[in-house]
Scaffold this motif. Structure first.
Motif, PDB file in Angstrom:
ATOM      1  N   ARG A  29       0.845  -1.195   0.000  1.00 23.10           N
ATOM      2  CA  ARG A  29       0.000   0.000   0.000  1.00 23.10           C
ATOM      3  C   ARG A  29       0.875   1.238   0.000  1.00 23.10           C
ATOM      4  N   LEU A  30       0.446   2.256  -0.744  1.00 22.87           N
ATOM      5  CA  LEU A  30       1.129   3.541  -0.790  1.00 22.87           C
ATOM      6  C   LEU A  30       0.099   4.652  -0.677  1.00 22.87           C
ATOM      7  N   ILE A  31       0.484   5.741  -0.005  1.00 17.50           N
ATOM      8  CA  ILE A  31      -0.361   6.930   0.091  1.00 17.50           C
ATOM      9  C   ILE A  31       0.350   8.062  -0.637  1.00 17.50           C
ATOM     10  N   LEU A  32      -0.327   8.665  -1.605  1.00 17.52           N
ATOM     11  CA  LEU A  32       0.261   9.716  -2.428  1.00 17.52           C
ATOM     12  C   LEU A  32      -0.415  11.048  -2.129  1.00 17.52           C
ATOM     13  N   LEU A  33       0.386  12.070  -1.827  1.00 19.89           N
ATOM     14  CA  LEU A  33      -0.134  13.406  -1.576  1.00 19.89           C
ATOM     15  C   LEU A  33       0.092  14.277  -2.806  1.00 19.89           C
TER      16      LEU A  33
END
Length: 249
Positions: free
Chosen positions: A107-111
């Motif tokens: 999982r990755l969170i991109l801003l």
């Protein structure tokens, strides 16, 4: 693999995620995505996400509260928070090696920023890594996020169908990709190299390797400094640089 994308313009991702390889990966259940408008996490009734910078200056700066609240809400059930990546021209230059590294995560969170930039406390206390796709400035982080997602998703097993496709792409081996040909064998007098029609796989592999070396030497010689080269590769490069560049093998 799952991607959380925090953006003020979620509609920008509709065509990207609904087309081509991205759509196929999602339809097959290999990738899931959550595109979140972080304006929903604003702490005031006007849903404000930006404000003027302290000390003066032009532009507006993204406030910390909405992004902190969004990430904390999305990860509240996670025992370990997944990496939070900020798309930023100040970040580490993005490479194929970084794509391969990121593809190992679940999982990755991109801003995705906008306006003048981020409140510095977001960088210091929320973000794990800043990533830049080049030395230029864009209106927002949405296009860089799409670039990152595309490059990572295509590395997930099963996405491309033919796993060797990703293995021979430019930069994956440290070199630019060799020339490719398909039917017809002759077009307007231009013939496909005979070796590719020979059926001799060892000779084809040798030709492709040398063509990749030649193309890299001509177009991106800087890549050769870090590429994994055999002694045969190095000898052939020396021969090329000593004036024998006209050879056809």
């Amino acid at each position: 693999m799952h991607f959380d994308v925090l953006t003020l313009f979620p509609e920008m991702f509709e065509g990207f995620l609904g087309s081509s390889i991205m759509k196929r990966a999602i339809d097959q259940g290999l990738v899931t995505t959550s595109v979140v408008n972080f304006r929903e996490y604003s702490t005031n009734k006007h849903r404000t996400v930006d404000d003027t910078p302290y000390g003066g200056g032009g532009g507006m700066v993204l406030k910390p509260e909405p992004l902190f609240r969004a990430v904390e809400d999305l990860t509240k059930d996670e025992p370990v928070r997944p990496p939070v990546l900020m798309m930023s021209p100040q970040g580490t230059p993005y490479t194929q090696k970084k794509a391969e590294e990121l593809a190992r995560h679940d999982r990755l969170i991109l801003l995705c920023g906008h306006y003048e930039g981020f409140d510095e406390r977001i960088r210091e206390h929320l973000v794990d890594e800043e990533i830049s796709i080049g030395d230029f400035v864009l209106t927002g982080g949405e296009l860089p996020a799409m670039v990152l997602m595309d490059s990572v998703i295509r590395l997930i097993p099963g996405v491309l169908g033919n796993e060797s496709s990703a293995e021979t792409d430019s930069f994956t081996t440290g070199l630019l990709e060799y020339p490719q040909y398909t039917r017809p064998a002759e077009f307007r007098g231009w013939r496909v190299p005979d070796v590719l029609l020979s059926g001799h796989h060892a000779e084809i592999d040798r030709w492709r390797r040398r063509q990749a070396l030649k193309r890299t030497l001509e177009r991106r010689p800087d890549l050769l400094e870090s590429a994994e080269l055999t002694e045969e590769d190095r000898a052939w490069i020396r021969e090329m640089t000593q004036g024998n560049g006209g050879r056809k093998d």
